[in-house]
Scaffold this active site. Structure first.
Site, PDB file in Angstrom:
ATOM      1  N   LYS A 101      -9.153  -1.172   9.953  1.00  0.00           N
ATOM      2  CA  LYS A 101      -9.588   0.070   9.319  1.00  0.00           C
ATOM      3  C   LYS A 101     -11.056   0.356   9.643  1.00  0.00           C
ATOM      4  CE  LYS A 101      -5.671   0.807   7.307  1.00  0.00           C
ATOM      5  NZ  LYS A 101      -4.836   1.960   7.675  1.00  0.00           N
ATOM      6  N   HIS A 127       7.376  -0.085   7.401  1.00  0.00           N
ATOM      7  CA  HIS A 127       7.864   0.563   8.612  1.00  0.00           C
ATOM      8  C   HIS A 127       8.119  -0.517   9.657  1.00  0.00           C
ATOM      9  CE1 HIS A 127       3.804   0.039  10.238  1.00  0.00           C
ATOM     10  NE2 HIS A 127       3.322   0.659   9.169  1.00  0.00           N
ATOM     11  N   GLN A 145      -7.179 -13.646   0.231  1.00  0.00           N
ATOM     12  CA  GLN A 145      -6.070 -14.171   1.024  1.00  0.00           C
ATOM     13  C   GLN A 145      -6.195 -15.681   1.192  1.00  0.00           C
ATOM     14  OE1 GLN A 145      -4.217 -13.342   5.076  1.00  0.00           O
ATOM     15  NE2 GLN A 145      -4.196 -11.296   4.185  1.00  0.00           N
ATOM     16  N   LYS A 200       1.840   4.385  20.939  1.00  0.00           N
ATOM     17  CA  LYS A 200       1.942   3.438  19.830  1.00  0.00           C
ATOM     18  C   LYS A 200       3.390   3.136  19.479  1.00  0.00           C
ATOM     19  CE  LYS A 200      -0.212   2.429  15.379  1.00  0.00           C
ATOM     20  NZ  LYS A 200      -1.157   2.900  14.357  1.00  0.00           N
ATOM     21  N   HIS A 239       5.880  -3.482  10.558  1.00  0.00           N
ATOM     22  CA  HIS A 239       5.760  -4.664   9.702  1.00  0.00           C
ATOM     23  C   HIS A 239       6.765  -5.755  10.050  1.00  0.00           C
ATOM     24  CE1 HIS A 239       4.048  -1.613   6.745  1.00  0.00           C
ATOM     25  NE2 HIS A 239       3.139  -2.563   6.707  1.00  0.00           N
ATOM     26  N   ARG A 292     -10.409   2.086   2.162  1.00  0.00           N
ATOM     27  CA  ARG A 292      -9.147   2.613   1.663  1.00  0.00           C
ATOM     28  C   ARG A 292      -9.367   3.278   0.301  1.00  0.00           C
ATOM     29  NH1 ARG A 292      -4.416   0.148   3.875  1.00  0.00           N
ATOM     30  NH2 ARG A 292      -4.866  -1.602   5.271  1.00  0.00           N
ATOM     31  N   ASP A 305      -4.021  -9.199  13.869  1.00  0.00           N
ATOM     32  CA  ASP A 305      -5.179  -8.731  13.104  1.00  0.00           C
ATOM     33  C   ASP A 305      -5.440  -9.586  11.860  1.00  0.00           C
ATOM     34  OD1 ASP A 305      -2.877  -7.914  11.789  1.00  0.00           O
ATOM     35  OD2 ASP A 305      -3.746  -6.040  11.068  1.00  0.00           O
ATOM     36  N   LYS A 332       6.108   4.854  16.369  1.00  0.00           N
ATOM     37  CA  LYS A 332       5.759   6.230  16.013  1.00  0.00           C
ATOM     38  C   LYS A 332       6.601   7.217  16.826  1.00  0.00           C
ATOM     39  CE  LYS A 332       2.074   5.600  13.257  1.00  0.00           C
ATOM     40  NZ  LYS A 332       1.910   6.180  11.929  1.00  0.00           N
ATOM     41  N   THR A 333       7.002   8.301  16.188  1.00  0.00           N
ATOM     42  CA  THR A 333       7.672   9.393  16.883  1.00  0.00           C
ATOM     43  C   THR A 333       6.956  10.682  16.507  1.00  0.00           C
ATOM     44  OG1 THR A 333       9.205   9.873  15.062  1.00  0.00           O
ATOM     45  CG2 THR A 333       9.870   8.167  16.644  1.00  0.00           C
ATOM     46  N   THR A 337       0.825  -1.212   0.000  1.00  0.00           N
ATOM     47  CA  THR A 337       0.000   0.000   0.000  1.00  0.00           C
ATOM     48  C   THR A 337       0.860   1.264   0.000  1.00  0.00           C
ATOM     49  OG1 THR A 337      -0.162  -0.237   2.402  1.00  0.00           O
ATOM     50  CG2 THR A 337      -1.982  -1.092   1.105  1.00  0.00           C
TER      51      THR A 337
END
Length: 418
Positions: free
Chosen positions: A82, A45, A172, A230, A48, A86, A193, A233-234, A40
Site C-alpha cells: 500500500k 478474490h 503478526q 494483473k 488470495h 487504509r 509481500d 482482474k477483468t 478487509t
C-alpha cells in the site's frame, strides 16, 4: 512425490528462511503450519487463493493446517503493498467480514480427521492485550531499526506511515508466537509481500523462548500473467469467491479464457491434478491448442473446488448452450447468469407487438428498414430460434418462464427483453 519437490515442480516456493532445516523437519514429523488473511472485505478474490491452496497441499501430505482470519489485524491494516493509509473499519464490520471469509475457507480445507484444519481468529487473543502488556511483553523485543529495515515500512517513510500501521508487523509476530505456543505451529506461509511480517514472527518466537526454537517461514511467488496485465482482474473488476459478486458461470469463464501462455502455470499453481495429467495437458496446448483441453481442466477444477459440482455442471451447461446458440435448454435462472452483462430492454406493458417494432424500440436494429432486412436474412432469433416472418407478432408465449425473452441479432449480439 515428496512435498517440497512437488512444490518446487509447481513453482510455488519463492523464499524460505531455512531450506535445509525445514526439509529435515518435514522428513521427521508432521507439523502444524498456518496462513492468514485479513477480513478487509466480505469476500476473498482469486488473488488470495494460492497461499491457502499451498496450505491445503501440506494437509494432503499429513500436516495440520491452521487457517487464520485476522479479526484484530484487519482492524489495523497491513501496509504491505500500500502507498497510503487504509481507511479503518468498525469492529462490527470486520467481524462480519471474518465470518464471511470463514465460510469461503471451509470450502478449501478438510476439517475432519487426525490432521483436520483448525480455524482461528486473532481477535480472540490480540483483542485481550492492553497497551502496557503490548509494550512490555512484545514491543520490547522488536527494535525500531529492525522494523525500519522492512521493505513494507521503508517504502512508506517518504509518503508517511502512521504508528498504527507501523506496528502491524508486531501484531503478526504476536500471531505466530501465539500459534507456536498454543498449537506447536512450526511454519508460516504467505505471499511474497508477507516476508517481512513472517520474519518478524520468527524474531518474536526467538526472543520470547529460552529453548532452541525451530520455526520457519516460506513465501510463494506473486501470480503474474504472461502479457503483463494483473492476474485476477477483468474489465468487470476482481474475480470474487462470493457467488453473489462473481457468479459461478463468470468464475468458470474467467479460468476457461486463460491464455495458452499461462494455462500450464496456473494448472500447477491452483489445481491438485497429478504431474502426469498436467504434462499431458501441456502437450495438448502445444500440439492441439484449439481443443483447449488445459483451459477446460483448469476451469472445471477451480469451479468445482470453490463452488461445488452442481455449480460447475450449471456453468458448463450455460457455456455449451451459448456456444451452440441452443438457449432453449436453459432455465430463466440460468439465462440470468449467462447473460448478466448483456444489454437489456424493458417494455412498459405486456401488449402484443410486431417483431419489427420491438427490435427497433429495443435498439437491436437501428431502423425498421434494417429490422426487416435482418429478419428476412435470418439474422434475428428469439430464444434460440430463427424468425424470418416479417409479420411475426411477439406475445406472452415468447416469454421464458413468464419473465423475459432473449433476442439475438447475428451470432453474438444478445438483448434481454423484459
Amino acid at each position: 512425490m515428496e512435498l517440497l519437490k512437488d512444490l518446487e515442480w509447481r513453482g510455488i516456493i519463492y523464499q524460505q528462511t531455512d531450506e535445509e532445516g525445514m526439509k529435515d523437519l518435514l522428513n521427521k514429523e508432521f507439523i502444524s503450519l498456518y496462513c492468514g488473511v485479513d477480513p478487509t472485505g466480505d469476500s476473498m478474490h482469486i488473488g488470495h487463493l494460492l497461499p491457502f491452496l499451498t496450505l491445503r497441499r501440506f494437509q494432503q501430505h499429513g500436516h495440520r493446517p491452521i487457517v487464520l482470519v485476522g479479526g484484530a489485524t484487519g482492524l489495523i491494516g497491513d501496509p504491505s503493498g500500500k502507498k497510503e493509509e487504509r481507511s479503518l473499519q468498525t469492529l462490527e464490520k470486520v467481524l462480519y467480514n471474518a465470518d464471511c471469509l470463514k465460510q469461503q475457507l471451509m470450502q478449501i480445507f478438510d476439517f475432519e480427521g487426525e490432521n483436520g484444519a483448525v480455524m482461528v481468529n486473532n481477535y480472540d487473543w490480540i483483542g485481550k492485550i492492553d497497551m502496557v502488556t503490548f509494550l512490555r511483553d512484545y514491543g520490547k523485543y522488536i527494535g525500531i531499526n529492525y522494523m525500519l529495515a522492512k521493505d513494507t515500512i521503508a517504502s512508506r517513510l517518504e509518503t508517511g506511515i502512521s504508528f498504527t500501521e507501523f506496528t502491524y508487523t508486531i501484531l503478526q509476530g504476536i500471531d505466530f508466537n501465539h500459534l507456536y505456543n498454543e498449537h506447536n505451529c512450526k511454519l508460516q506461509i504467505g505471499g511474497s509481500d508477507q516476508w517481512g511480517n513472517i520474519t518478524t514472527g520468527l524474531e518474536m518466537i526467538r526472543k520470547t523462548h529460552d529453548e532452541e526454537t525451530k520455526a520457519f517461514g516460506m513465501t510463494i511467488p506473486l501470480v503474474t500473467k504472461a502479457d503483463g496485465t494483473k492476474f485476477g482482474k477483468t474489465e468487470g473488476g476482481a474475480i470474487w469467491l462470493d457467488p453473489e459478486k462473481t457468479t459461478p458461470y463468470e468464475f468458470y469463464q474467467f479460468w476457461i479464457n486463460t491464455a495458452d501462455a499461462d494455462v500450464v502455470k496456473y494448472l500447477k499453481y491452483f489445481t491438485f491434478l497429478s504431474h502426469e495429467t498436467i504434462e499431458e495437458l501441456e502437450k495438448s496446448v502445444q500440439e492441439e491448442p484449439h481443443l483447449r483441453k488445459a483451459q477446460k481442466a483448469l476451469a472445471n477444477e477451480m469451479t468445482k473446488l470453490i463452488h461445488g459440482q452442481e455449480a460447475l455442471d450449471q456453468a458448463v451447461k450455460i457455456s455449451a448452450a451459448l456456444f451452440s446458440g441452443e438457449v432453449k435448454s436453459l432455465s430463466a435462472a440460468e439465462i440470468k447468469l449467462g447473460f448478466k452483462d448483456v444489454p437489456s430492454y424493458t417494455r412498459e406493458n405486456n401488449e402484443e407487438i410486431s417483431l419489427v417494432d420491438l427490435i427497433v424500440q429495443a435498439k437491436i436494429s437501428p431502423s425498421k428498414r434494417q429490422a426487416r432486412e435482418d429478419i428476412q436474412n435470418g439474422a434475428i432469433s428469439i430464444n434460440g430460434e430463427k424468425v424470418t416472418d416479417l409479420q411475426y407478432t411477439v406475445t406472452e408465449a415468447d416469454k421464458i418462464e413468464g419473465e423475459f425473452m432473449l433476442v439475438r441479432r447475428g451470432k453474438k449480439k444478445y438483448t434481454l427483453v423484459k
